[in-house]
Scaffold this motif. Structure first.
Motif, short mmCIF file in Angstrom:
data_model
loop_
_atom_site.label_atom_id
_atom_site.label_comp_id
_atom_site.label_asym_id
_atom_site.label_seq_id
_atom_site.Cartn_x
_atom_site.Cartn_y
_atom_site.Cartn_z
N ARG A 35 0.61 -1.19 -0.10
CA ARG A 35 0.04 -0.01 -0.20
C ARG A 35 0.93 1.26 0.05
NH1 ARG A 35 -5.71 -0.93 1.42
NH2 ARG A 35 -6.00 1.62 1.52
N ALA A 51 1.79 1.73 -3.50
CA ALA A 51 0.93 2.29 -4.15
C ALA A 51 0.57 4.11 -4.23
CB ALA A 51 -0.45 1.63 -4.00
N LYS A 72 -2.05 1.50 -9.03
CA LYS A 72 -3.06 0.54 -8.36
C LYS A 72 -2.81 -0.89 -8.66
CE LYS A 72 -6.34 3.37 -6.89
NZ LYS A 72 -6.43 3.94 -5.58
N LYS A 73 -2.01 -1.25 -9.76
CA LYS A 73 -1.65 -2.47 -9.72
C LYS A 73 -0.60 -3.02 -9.19
CE LYS A 73 -1.71 -5.35 -14.11
NZ LYS A 73 -1.90 -5.29 -15.59
N GLY A 83 -5.29 -5.19 0.65
CA GLY A 83 -5.30 -4.57 -0.55
C GLY A 83 -6.72 -4.21 -1.14
N LEU A 134 -6.64 -1.73 -4.69
CA LEU A 134 -5.59 -2.36 -5.51
C LEU A 134 -5.99 -3.57 -6.33
CD1 LEU A 134 -2.60 -1.99 -3.03
CD2 LEU A 134 -3.44 -0.37 -4.49
#
Lengths: 462, 509, 509, 462
Positions: free
Chosen positions: D150, D153, D159-160, D179, D183
């Motif tokens: 996280r 991210a 987001k991937k 996630g 995500l």
């Protein structure tokens, strides 16, 4: 390869050794041993097993200890001077504290806590025995009794000592060892049906040569000596001091010996919070009135409370230090040294937790459970429990004479039921034949006792 | 913390812990357990113990623990002769095993094979370390070991019909006071030898006092001064020649492990304090163990029982024909026996020798450094030192009036222990340091620099030292005669109530 | 103590502990274990850890421990919302049993029946205490329990096809910040309700915000103010009516045990912090357990596995069709599960209720006393208080300039903890006290009198307070921007070396 | 009879309650509950078992625990995220200290020791992983990995997330739970014969939408991922962060992931001094470089060293406190609360004791012992050990496919030899068939391993 540095010996590091040798001005450590002549130096290497790392050590020692079977695994009815009691977790927490565990002989400043804890122990035990002076603990009950007796001899300036024949034989050995060659000992008989002291025998042996009479109450054999006041009166007439050994855990419900005339009271602290530890939990205490002729005869350290220059602050110190062998060497009162201070602190914690009600409750529970055991034993054919008809506390004699089996055999058989039977008395008290001393305390449940009863019934009826 | 006395925490009704309850069926069957006691044996009123909740009792004792300077917490080298070494934590965990703590000493031998094995194996190690032939672990401290040896001396001569004739035991002034004290308890007349001018025991003085009255000779070597007597085997020979026994106070053998042994020096007996030499903790003053070893001829005199091994089984051997009997209940302090064995196993033969060598190195390093401090000296300069030294502040006291007791209090402010000496103060203004093998050079330097600073203070601003402690748990004690006057000493809280509180109250009326 | 940073104790060559050696035969057979590693995966040089002898490491950490004020050592009532109660020592000894410490979580179920039994029996107790139908002990703290509940909320709506639609979670400002934070992590928009003027959560405000977007409602009751929302079942009804789930932060249920339960208030889930309500220790900040209970309908959403019982055997049940998966490795903090169970067993149903009643009594006693202290007040006076109160020094600050942070530092001098409040400081100059059931009146009076004295000082001699601590372990921190400026903060010793030491050196050149 | 006062609740004393109620001005405690309406009050009594006194409790709980069989009694080869290692006694001494055990959230003054111990933990671990920032520990490895991801991210604002397929399935569950829903996750394949990451698959899935790749090294399946540098290069090209999960006990001999390009390194502290405790010993860590964009994304507390007004004195405080959820509630970085601080302190003690040599020795011992086990297993007909040909650390896959027995059966049979066999992988990795994950560490002796070999030989040849 360079030598391994041991975790316990930081200065094995060669560079550091070099620096230090330089400061000293020698070439090697062995040079420092020049003062030891060659012929005194040990040649060769000691033949010891190879060193173990911490993990190996743990595994090795634990494997050895696994060979033991403990009293959590088997139900135990053994007592006879070392007893299984409830130990509050707080007692262990305190005596495992690194500070108390590793303290030595610091001064009243940096070791204020140690002094206070021991002073409090003295004060708490004083309430239990109802006496004003208590010492820092001695080795064990036997040694405390021996010292009490020597104190009495110094106070009375007499050499003869009377011992109840029911005193624990092991303690008698310690007492007579510590008493010889200075003192003479004589034994007072007991009544076979009750265990109580034979007063006639006492009267015969009492004289103005006698320094003290020592007996135990509750006695080694469990019965309660109820003639205390009468005995005290007889002694007083001849100026003889009365010394009573006592199991302190009885004093929540039993009158402390000071109430029936004891001059010195001693005993073992182990029941007050110490694990049995295969007998490593023993610790002796000695208590007296706050009279100068008694206090001056203690060989032990006595911590006193005193003021500091700060108003309202408490400090502690050694009372009458100059009487000890630390100060006076062979002119001191016997000798003093490392004894069992940590168990004193622990006993203090125990008493602080238990309070007046707790001590009364535990005495009561012991009485009730042990009476129950005796009652149930009496129902087994061939067994007499208890052999003495007098009231008892915690321990009692179970008489197997009518079973045609020896205590030894019975105890061997009990092991198969995962029970440790009571102590075989046939050697110490041959006059009782095949008898055993059983101990039942507050930790025994009804189920534990019933299991004993069932097992004994099976063994004897086989 | 400014922790009150535990009695001051009393609150009626509070409870610290509960006793396991009695089964109701039992109560129904046997009653309350009290009513049927003989009236005169019933306690009339409950003991006047305080009533305190569990958390408060715990807090009280935890705070007191923090006010205690255990060896785990400081550079513990200032209690010479009694200095503690590092106490391995692993050993403490081992002794808390219920397989040890919950053993009863009278259990059937088949159920305690593990602990008997430990006793036996420690005996084997001790034999190797000392050269003696058999050990007992019953004595539970140095004084008791010394007393036991005195008892063996007596028994030995009694068995030979010389019990009355031999009534003297010889010792030296720089040996621990317990040596003299315990022999005196055993009825012996004590003859004390003073050293020659270089601090060595004086063999001529020994020769002058031995006779057919000599029962035994007891000595430490090195003595409290740290000086080793290299002629010790001549001493023992002199005593043996007149028929006496020689016994050796090896309470502290830190500097000698693997270097020299009781056997080669001609001793008949020796003892080690497991809490000094073998890294068991001292626990505020016990329980402890004085491991006592004897030569084969004296084995039959040992207190019963010793642990032996036969047919793959360990057993308690009480067939010692001339045993002095018992010296302590049951078997001794099993936990400390285990600790010492574990320590030896952690080090091995080479490790033990390193212990000795490093202890001696550390001590000589300090010896060199401390003598450079202004006002400090070490008497008997000609004797070289092994594991400890008795020093003197005689110069400092002359120059500044600051005494060794002042310095002792001041060291507290540095969080350090400091011990003066046993009586009598033959060495003036004494202090005794013993660094053992456990402390690093950095540790030693820390201790030395505290001494240096105090010396500096003494010369520059002596009141700092004289009024110490400045920042300890408590302030200077106001001793007056509170400790030595029977009307004023208070050995228990109840005595304090009577003598101090009650008096204050009656005065304020 | 003035203990150095551990790296400063480094002495090349010293050793703290030895690793168990590898059998020589193994080395002969497989080599050194390193040479055959892929080159790029071999560590080039050893880690720059310090080298320190065992005794010194121990001494270091023991000293640090003494510089830490555990709840065992003080009247620990000044950390409201987080106050610790008495942590029974017996429980600590129980969790050190190797029959627990040496269990691997993947052992065959037949070999861990004992610990599974403890989990299961605690579950049964918790069901009774809360009214919920099934518990998991996997969440290892309050935040994780809250997060788990948020996850269940999401999964629940997903399963019902409303996962995307319901994207809001409602909470209140006097609830623990973790409630909002964890729901946000789970992707929810947070709606925060502020109280009415008497300090109560405002049901009208709730009604105004609920909708078909409402996924859930999370709240503590009583909140940090100590005020109980008596209309809580109306709140849950409002949320249920729009299809949301209600979950209850019962981290601290001290005042409610046996008095009122999550079930009767209409909650679908709740959790207890075993280290708050059930007397497990906090251990400087975990490991801990947030015991999470759900109603029957939500059981299938719990993280796997839960402990169940069938055919006389305990087993790990992972047949939960809509399980959210895993929230923590394996089973959770078994020690704390055991502690909580032991605590409940020590008290029983009546005892738990006494806990609640005494906690409330103690708090109201303090509430009455503290409000009498000059400068102190308790906002929202109309709400009566249960187990804790958020107070304010607003008056004192106005009068004297002394702030709640000053007082916090000054309390240290009394050996006491004192906590202000969570952000945001809605209550001005806040402090939050929670006495629990563990402290005696005497303890409470001690704490109160410290507050009284500080108030007095603030009015008479405010510098004493402002310059506090006067006699703590260390002096006032010099914060400047050492904590918030990236060039200056030093989160490790190596960063400190680079940013501070190296800089000093280069400047001094 | 009056109500019994509980030892844990001093103010149950009626006289005291009376006094307090007077101060408050109410008649009874229940009056204080008036704010709780009747309908919310729980009616009746909770149905809980009867209370036990301390001794009963001890006996009761110990009897339950006796039903367990532990890894001292049986030799265990279980790992898979919780491992049996040597734990120095000093670690236990420190984490059992009453002060650390019962501390909560005090301030830098009265809890100076706690702050320092945690700062030192951060600093010691920083050396092991060779990174400049370490957090106060999180719950466990899974949660640390989830948070690391996280953080990545947030840092990359993408987001991937890519996960190696060899990541522990249990951790994957935690990661994806933490996630979601924010995500998206995708898995990267591994090579069946070596376990190593399939770089082609990685290349295909890499893109500028990807925030981070997470893999473990040594991996859950024991093999050492030796392609770290190559992977790092591939990631860098796309601006993707590399997150590596690591068993810290490997880092005495294995290169720390920072050396081959990791941006964030996480893992579990349990091997560094924590007892397994049926998984109660887990604790996660996260480490990064000292860059503001990383530091600002930590949700955890980070203790920093700062000066005090006394020259030369160290103090400690919270670095960048305002990023946490304590300060910012839902606007903070994820959430923070009680996690596993005591295990952080313990890991610090462990590293301080072990030092550089100890960490290297332990890594070496694990490698050697586990290699020995594999070598011996290979001699048993029908067993392949290890299944992967790549080098491994501590754990490895034993392949039983040719024995015609299931891992489950074999493990059941091993119990009779007092052995806990390795973890059954057949559910988590069905592609491997009947394989088990075995763990061998420095605590296994040659005898332990030989016993496994002998037992397996017997079982399979039967």
């Amino acid at each position: 390869m360079s030598q391994k540095i041991h975790p316990y010996i930081p200065n094995m590091v060669p560079e550091i050794q070099e620096e230090m040798l330089n400061e000293i001005g020698v070439q090697s450590v062995m040079e420092l041993y020049n003062c030891i002549p060659k012929e005194l130096q040990f040649q060769g290497n000691m033949d010891l097993p190879k060193p173990l790392t911490e993990y190996e050590l743990r595994r090795y020692i634990e494997a050895i200890l696994q060979k033991n079977i403990n009293t959590k695994e088997y139900v135990s009815f053994l007592g006879a001077g070392c007893w299984q009691h409830f130990i509050p977790a707080v007692c262990d927490e305190i005596n495992q504290r690194s500070e108390f565990l590793t303290a030595y002989a610091g001064e009243p400043y940096e070791d204020h806590g140690r002094f206070q804890a021991l002073f409090e122990y003295q004060s708490l035990l004083a309430e239990l025995v109802d006496m004003d002076v208590v010492n820092v603990p001695t080795f064990d009950w036997g040694q405390a009794a021996a010292t009490s007796i020597r104190m009495a001899a110094r106070i009375t300036k007499r050499k003869k000592v009377l011992l109840a024949k029911t005193v624990a034989p092991e303690r008698t050995k310690i007492i007579t060892n510590y008493g010889s060659p200075d003192l003479e000992f004589e034994f007072i008989d007991f009544q076979l049906e009750s265990g109580l002291m034979n007063l006639e025998d006492l009267i015969v042996k009492l004289s103005e040569d006698v320094a003290a009479l020592y007996f135990e109450n509750p006695s080694y054999l469990g019965f309660i000596e109820s003639q205390g006041e009468t005995i005290a009166k007889l002694l007083k007439e001849k100026g003889v001091l009365m010394i009573v050994g006592v199991d302190p855990i009885s004093l929540g419900i039993l009158a402390p010996p000071s109430h029936y005339g004891a001059d010195i009271v001693c005993g073992d602290l182990q029941p007050l919070g110490m694990h049995m530890n295969f007998s490593g939990g023993q610790a002796g205490f000695i208590t007296t009135r706050d009279e100068v002729e008694f206090v001056q005869e203690y060989p032990s350290r006595l911590f006193g409370i005193i003021p500091t220059i700060q108003k309202g602050e408490y400090g502690f110190g050694d009372v009458a230090y100059d009487r000890t062998s630390f100060a006076l060497r062979e002119k001191g009162k016997e000798s003093v040294g490392t004894q069992t201070a940590l168990w004193g602190i622990t006993a203090g914690v125990y008493l602080a937790l238990m309070g007046p009600d707790g001590m009364s409750d535990v005495g009561q529970a012991i009485r009730q459970n042990s009476q129950y055991a005796v009652k149930q034993l009496a129902n087994i054919k061939g067994i007499k429990g208890s052999r003495f008809r007098s009231p008892f506390f915690k321990e009692f004699i179970v008489d197997f004479n009518e079973t045609d089996m020896t205590v030894k055999d019975i105890n061997q058989k009990l092991l198969q039921y995962k029970i440790f039977g009571g102590k075989d008395l046939s050697i110490e008290f041959p006059e009782l034949g095949q008898c055993a001393l059983y101990c039942v305390t507050e930790i025994h449940t009804k189920e534990d006792i019933d299991r004993l009863i069932d097992s004994l019934t099976e063994i004897i009826q086989k | 913390w400014n922790e009150p006395i535990i009695f001051e925490l009393h609150q009626k009704g509070e409870k610290g812990v509960e006793v396991p309850p009695v089964d109701e069926e039992i109560t129904q069957l046997v009653g309350d357990g009290i009513s049927d006691l003989p009236l005169e044996m019933k306690r009339k009123s409950k003991a006047a113990l305080p009533e305190i909740g569990q958390a408060r009792v715990l807090r009280h004792y935890l705070r007191l623990s923090q006010e205690t300077l255990g060896s785990d917490f400081n550079v513990e080298i200032g209690q010479g002769t009694c200095t503690m070494k590092y106490i391995p934590k692993i050993n403490e965990f081992l002794v808390r095993d219920p397989k040890l703590t919950e053993l009863h000493p009278l259990q059937d031998e088949s159920t305690v094979q593990g602990i008997l094995e430990i006793f036996y194996k420690l005996d084997l190690c001790m034999r190797e370390i000392s050269g003696m032939d058999c050990f007992t672990f019953q004595p539970s401290g140095g004084t008791q070991a010394l007393y036991t040896m005195a008892s063996i001396v007596r028994k030995y001569h009694e068995v030979r019909g010389e019990g009355d004739q031999r009534d003297e035991i010889i010792t030296t002034i720089f040996s621990h006071p317990s040596q003299a004290a315990t022999a005196a308890v055993k009825g012996y007349k004590i003859i004390t030898l003073h050293p020659d001018e270089d601090g060595f025991p004086d063999i001529e003085k020994l020769k002058a006092v031995v006779s057919e009255r000599t029962a035994g000779f007891v000595v430490a070597n090195p003595e409290d001064t740290g000086i080793f007597n290299g002629k010790i085997n001549e001493f023992t020979k002199v005593v043996h020649d007149v028929g006496g026994l020689c016994y050796y106070d090896q309470a502290n053998a830190n500097g000698l492990l693997g270097i020299t042994r009781a056997k080669e020096a001609g001793f008949d007996m020796c003892f080690f304090n497991l809490h000094k030499t073998f890294a068991a903790p001292h626990m505020c003053g016990g329980p402890a163990t004085g491991a006592l070893g004897v030569i084969e001829d004296l084995k039959e005199f040992l207190p019963t029982a010793i642990v032996d091994y036969k047919d793959d089984k360990y057993y308690l051997n009480d067939e010692l024909p001339h045993s002095i009997g018992k010296i302590r209940a049951f078997h001794g302090v099993a936990q400390t026996v285990l600790r010492a064995y574990a320590w030896i196993r952690a080090l091995g033969a080479d490790g033990l020798k390193e212990v000795a060598k490093t202890a001696v190195l550390n001590n000589n390093y300090m010896y060199s450094k401390v003598r450079k401090i202004k006002g400090a000296s070490a008497p008997y300069i000609k004797g070289s030192r092994l594991e400890q030294v008795r020093y003197s502040w005689e110069g400092l006291t002359k120059d500044t009036g600051v005494t060794t007791e002042d310095i002792q209090r001041r060291m507290t402010d540095f969080g350090l222990h400091y011990w003066t000496s046993h009586h009598p103060y033959i060495v003036k203004q004494p202090f005794t340091l013993e660094p053992t093998e456990s402390y690093s050079k950095q540790d030693l330097d820390e201790y030395i620099s505290a001494l240096e600073q105090i010396s500096k203070e003494a010369y520059e601003n002596p009141m700092i030292v004289k009024e110490a402690p400045q920042q300890s748990t408590i302030h200077q004690l106001d001793e007056q005669d509170f400790l030595d006057h029977p009307e004023k000493w208070c050995i228990t809280w109840r005595a304090y109530q009577k003598k101090v509180i009650h008096k204050q109250k009656s005065m304020s009326k």
